[in-house]
Design a protein around this motif. Structure first.
Motif, short mmCIF file in Angstrom:
data_model
loop_
_atom_site.label_atom_id
_atom_site.label_comp_id
_atom_site.label_asym_id
_atom_site.label_seq_id
_atom_site.Cartn_x
_atom_site.Cartn_y
_atom_site.Cartn_z
N THR A 362 96.45 17.73 55.31
CA THR A 362 97.90 17.68 55.16
C THR A 362 98.49 19.09 55.09
N GLN A 434 95.60 20.41 43.88
CA GLN A 434 94.29 20.27 44.54
C GLN A 434 93.33 21.33 44.06
N ALA A 436 93.29 22.88 41.20
CA ALA A 436 92.81 22.58 39.85
C ALA A 436 91.78 21.46 39.88
N ALA A 437 92.11 20.36 40.57
CA ALA A 437 91.20 19.21 40.59
C ALA A 437 89.87 19.57 41.24
N PHE A 440 87.64 21.60 38.96
CA PHE A 440 87.03 20.76 37.92
C PHE A 440 85.89 19.95 38.52
N ARG A 441 86.13 19.42 39.72
CA ARG A 441 85.07 18.63 40.37
C ARG A 441 83.82 19.47 40.57
N LEU A 443 82.67 21.49 38.66
CA LEU A 443 81.96 21.71 37.39
C LEU A 443 81.33 20.45 36.85
N ARG A 444 81.46 19.34 37.59
CA ARG A 444 80.95 18.08 37.06
C ARG A 444 79.45 18.12 36.83
N ARG A 557 85.21 19.88 52.79
CA ARG A 557 84.47 18.68 52.44
C ARG A 557 83.93 17.94 53.67
#
Lengths: 578, 501
Positions: A362, A434, A436-437, A440-441, A443-444, A557
């Motif tokens: 997008t 995006q 930020a998310a 975090f992902r 660091l899972r 991705r």
């Protein structure tokens, strides 16, 4: 297997500097010898992701020994005084004799090369040109190697880990740092301390000359025999005028043939001293015990007498646009690069955000060049900040019937828009969300967090994992406009235009659909490597690749998923995973 | 105290001393070799399924595994549906319905706007339908949980199935269909299933150009309407949530969604008499033969499961240390890989299969070795070393089932979906531990049937049948005994098989 890691690093780094979690609780401890220890206890899954970074990469090299940082990473798996040999005394004797012979052989090779350079002989590798003494030396060398091979225990280092249930052992070298990592069962953490401190305290760089050839072979596979690998290398060398980022991490061929064991040892003494290293453990362990183990195992390393030498040569300001036109086995495409800023520069957050505005399904480039103008099949861009320099790169692949120049002009038009019109608030917020998310992902998993800590420690320091996010969050529409005007100037850019070399065929593979040409290229490289990888390494690699999917930013991705699909496919071809 | 007694005593004391001092010494010094390290047993208690199970007021089941480390939440829905419920002449309908729920827009939003909204929320949103289940999920930041749940529920409840996106997806399916006979791998998978389960089981009925072209938007709407309702949902939730708070958010979104009865149609079992023998698909443009040897295996709840797992691991499941790979690759250099698996079916029996790829010339020799190894594991006990390595690897990797809150929640939801009792997770490691070499021998004899093997070869038949000039005594013909049945390649679009040559 280690070849693959270098490639994965490419994905991580190519994404620019990602922001970190809001607060990652890290216990930091420093040994008297200067070694840094980073601990994140995370009970639950009874495993520990364990790794360490040496703050050295290819930019710490000098002409003549390019590739030594990466070659060195290979040598670190060749065993120690204890690991990898049946008789260390004999082994060391043979190594010494081999070095002496090799030095003499090298003199003979230099002489042949001199005659070749003067046009006196046609092929410096032709055995017929060698002197009888040269031939004799080679024969002696071979005989010694044969004797040594009886003493060696091949792949001992990795076998010991695997037999104890450790997985994913690997390492990777980048421009700025080198990372070694593995996942160990929680009850076997001491094994990690034993193995890693042993190879730092008691290294034996055996099979040096054979490994040098292995790396040269790796170079052929990744750079020389891939459709655009050699052009990319030329483009790098053209883009960087004086900076060491201009030579490839894997090294120039002449250097790979010439680096001596002595030079590698010197490199080790300078850069693998404890005051230049950091360890990171993330997972199920007790932090007091980890500190005690670190003191016992790593405390025996000696601090280097002088601080490690830092690269001195800086990039000269670019005064005029550079352009490369290549005919290659690839879809017509364009790569545009601007000199920008290093990792941690105050303008970096705005440049990273700008790249994210342009990229993804997008993003502006896809919406405009792919969907609206139908001039390209893919397009993206992003900031890449290294330790000492930085760049902003944009790329696009032409749709059939369109030219790379049309794609280039369409990209410039998008950049001009960014220079003159402020970005809408909602669009800016989308990118920040995006960003930020995704981080975090990343660091899972324990592995992902360990890698982030080491990569950051290898650059500016791990603590930026906690301070960067606020900087990214603070980027305004004005900031984006300002950096666009500051850095996107014609005289500071280099452009590579690729046309299809008509003598080659197109490849039509569903796995590659939707990927950029560079990504396709990487996938082909990986495919070639997977073809040579034994089944058990594939399983490990799959686990790593799957973890990686959750950690790469969204614009990478598709690529990461294609990679996982490729490994699964290969495992299935070989009869299925466990 | 006599001298002898004193001596005995001091020795005994000495032992105690050593016994006490040894760990302290080990703890302070660095052993000479890693083999001298002493490791404690790995302690790991798997999470309890019942402790994470919740019920909604509408009767729906929700598994919640909180993990507050990062501000991210994953919400997955398992849906009782699947390709087994699609009409035979609409093969491909279930998969298209699943993917177009995500791609075709939902609620008030057309596809591009829906994509943009998901991107704005940085929400990872997905939907798909497989053979025997469907799933949908969203992963988002905690702060955007409500908006992300709205997107998920719009997708579940009000998908728009945009016509343009459907047309694009159908054209992509047809493009892929064309490549059906390109790789020996896809041929092998297809023909092996047909040999094992017959040609009229749902899992072996292929989509065709006709079936895909016949699928309309109305079909998707109808398929969705039939299966996507709360009675068919099991939720798996993980990450940064407080269970009570999350449940009330779910309740609010489902309050006005009528519950209908869950799908009761059982997954059909194959009705097929497997015909042992040797089958070959001729593909003359490859130089590697791809071979599968095997027969039906058993069901998931078979009490011999653990012994069978160990048996298979030693035979060929355990990579480099397994017998098949050791002999075929390391000793004989006949194949890069050789692998066995023993399948435990959920709805119908899985398959025992040994597979390998080998140069066309050496296919017959490698196959002969496989048969020898199957015979060997049925006739002599495995060694204690083999048994120990295999059991340790199962026990040590058990914890990886729970390596993240998301994988734990998914495991629990899947087990509920397939009606599996939770106790197996509690007993798993003990049951592996208790497997003896006698057990392994017994199950090998009971479950491996050399006289009932189906052998499928895909590759260059002429070269494969000619065999290895260096070992002329092993040929495929000889192994086959009863001759070779040829399987022709079907038309990739109609899946019509030409009459066998």
């Amino acid at each position: 297997m280690r070849k693959i890691a270098c490639f994965l690093f490419g994905i991580l780094l190519g994404a620019g500097a990602p922001a970190g979690a809001q607060q990652v609780d890290v216990i930091e401890h420093e040994l008297d010898n200067g070694l840094t220890l980073l601990l994140v206890p995370r009970p639950g899954d009874p495993n520990v992701a364990a790794g360490w970074v040496a703050k050295v990469g290819s930019v710490y090299e000098r002409p003549g020994i390019t590739g030594v940082a990466h070659l060195f990473e290979h040598m670190m798996f060749k065993g120690t005084q204890t690991i990898g040999t049946r008789d260390i005394e004999q082994d060391l004797q043979i190594i010494e004799q081999l070095d002496a012979l090799r030095a003499e052989i090298q003199d003979a090779e230099v002489e042949l090369d001199r005659r070749y350079q003067l046009g006196e002989i046609d092929d410096p590798d032709d055995p017929a040109e060698r002197s009888p003494r040269h031939q004799e030396l080679l024969a002696e060398f071979e005989a010694l190697l044969a004797r040594q091979s009886d003493l060696l225990i091949p792949e001992d280092f990795s076998r010991i880990y695997t037999a104890e249930g450790a997985s994913g052992m690997n390492a990777g070298t980048s421009y700025d740092f080198t990372i070694y990592f593995v996942n160990v069962p929680a009850n076997k953490l001491e094994l990690w301390f034993w193995m890693e401190s042993d190879r730092l305290a008691n290294p034996v760089f055996r099979e040096f000359y054979a490994e040098r050839s292995v790396v040269h072979e790796e170079r052929r596979l990744r750079t020389d025999s891939t459709p655009i690998g050699k052009f990319q290398e030329q483009f790098e060398a053209m883009f960087w005028q004086s900076s060491p980022y201009g030579w490839p991490v894997i090294g120039w061929p002449s250097d790979l043939e010439g680096i001596t064991r002595d030079e590698a040892l010197g490199f080790f003494d300078t850069y693998y001293a404890p005051n230049n290293l950091a360890l990171a453990l993330v997972g199920d362990f007790d932090h007091d015990e980890a500190i005690a183990l670190t003191e016992r195992y790593f405390g025996r390393l000696e601090r280097s007498a002088r601080p490690p030498l830092q690269p001195r040569t800086r990039e000269m300001p670019q005064l005029a646009e550079k352009r490369m036109v290549a005919y290659a086995d690839t879809n017509p495409q364009v790569v545009i690069r601007y000199h920008s800023v290093r990792d941690g520069h105050v303008d970096e957050p705005a440049l990273v955000v700008l790249g994210q505005l342009l990229s993804g399904r997008t993003g502006r480039l896809y919406r405009s060049l792919v969907e609206e103008q139908e001039v390209a099949t893919s397009a993206s861009g992003g900031q890449a900040g290294f330790q000492f320099e930085g760049m902003f790169e944009l790329r696009g692949t032409a749709r059939q019937g369109r030219t790379p120049e049309e794609v280039e002009q369409a990209i410039y038009a998008e950049l001009e828009t960014l220079k003159s019109e402020p970005v809408a608030e909602r669009e800016l917020q989308k990118v920040k969300n995006q960003n930020a998310a995704d981080t975090f992902r990343g660091l899972r998993s324990n592995f992902g967090l360990m890698m982030q800590l080491l990569i950051r420690e290898g650059n500016r320091g791990w603590e930026h994992i906690n301070t960067d996010p606020a900087l990214y969050e603070a980027v305004t529409a004005d900031d984006v406009m300002r950096v666009a005007n500051t850095y996107f100037t014609p005289e500071t850019r280099a452009v590579a235009v690729y046309y299809r070399d008509e003598s080659t065929e197109t490849e039509d593979d569903p796995l590659l659909a939707g990927l950029s040409d560079e990504e396709r290229q990487q996938i082909r490289q990986v495919r070639a490597m997977l073809g040579q990888m034994p089944a058990e390494q594939l399983d490990q690699f799959l686990a790593q690749a799957e973890q990686m999917v959750g950690q790469v930013p969204s614009e990478n991705r598709d690529m990461a998923e294609a990679l996982v699909a490729l490994v699964r496919q290969r495992i299935e071809e070989m009869g299925g995973g466990r | 105290m006599t001298g002898a007694q004193r001596l005995a005593m001091s020795c005994w004391m000495g032992l105690i001393f050593v016994g006490l001092a040894a760990p302290a010494t080990v703890a302070q010094s660095i052993p000479a070799h890693p083999r001298d390290l002493v490791f404690e047993d790995l302690t790991f208690e798997p999470p309890e399924r019942a402790a994470h199970r919740h019920e909604l007021s509408n009767g729906g089941v929700v598994y919640i595994v909180p993990d507050r480390f990062l501000p991210l939440v994953t919400v997955s829905v398992l849906v009782r549906t699947g390709a087994y419920l699609e009409p035979a002449d609409k093969a491909g309908l279930a998969a298209l319905t699943g993917s177009q729920m995500r791609a075709g827009g939902a609620g008030e939003l057309a596809p591009a706007a829906f994509d943009e909204e998901a991107a704005f929320l940085a929400a990872e949103l997905s939907s798909n339908i497989g053979d025997t289940s469907g799933s949908a999920s969203v992963n988002s930041l905690t702060k955007d949980l409500d908006a992300s749940l709205d997107l998920l529920f719009d997708m579940l409840r009000r998908p728009r199935f945009d016509q343009d996106r459907l047309d694009l997806a159908k054209s992509q399916v047809l493009q892929q269909m064309e490549r059906r006979n390109d790789s020996t791998q896809s041929i092998e998978v297809r023909e092996w299933r047909r040999l094992l389960r017959g040609v009229d089981h749902f899992s072996t009925i292929p989509s065709t150009r006709a079936s895909i072209e016949s699928i309309t938007r109305d079909d998707l709407v109808a398929f969705h309407r039939e299966f996507y309702h709360p009675g068919n949902f099991i939720f798996a939730v993980s990450g940064d949530v407080e269970p009570g708070d999350f449940l009330s958010r779910l309740e609010a979104r489902m309050a006005d969604w009528p519950v209908r009865a869950a799908v009761a149609t059982p997954v059909p079992k194959p009705d097929h008499d497997l015909q042992p023998g040797l089958y070959a698909v001729d593909k003359d443009d490859v130089n590697q033969g791809r071979v599968v040897i095997g027969h039906l295996a058993t069901m998931r709840d078979n009490p011999d499961r653990y012994a069978l797992m160990v048996m298979n691991d030693i035979l060929g499941g355990g990579g480099f240390s397994a017998r098949l790979l050791t002999r075929i690759r390391s000793d004989e250099g006949l194949a890069y890989s050789a692998y066995s698996s023993f399948g435990f079916g959920t709805y119908y029996p899985g398959a025992f299969r040994v597979s390998f790829q080998s140069r066309s010339e050496t296919v017959a020799r490698a196959a002969a070795i496989v048969l020898e190894e199957i015979e060997r594991i049925r006739s002599e006990p495995v060694t204690e070393a083999e048994l120990g390595t295999s059991k340790a690897s199962f026990i040590e990797t058990f914890s990886r089932n729970f390596s993240s809150s998301a994988s734990t929640a998914r495991l629990f939801a899947n087990d509920e979906y397939t009606g599996r009792d939770a106790s197996y997770l509690v007993t798993y490691r003990d049951r592996i531990r208790s497997v003896s070499s006698d057990d392994v021998l017994r199950v090998a004899r009971e479950y491996l049937h050399p006289d009932r093997l189906v052998v499928l070869v895909v590759g260059d038949r002429t070269t494969i049948e000619a065999g290895d000039p260096d070992n002329p005594d092993v040929t495929l013909e000889e192994l086959a005994g009863g001759g070779i049945t040829g399987i022709p390649l079907p038309d990739p679009f109609t899946m019509q098989y030409p009459t066998a040559p």
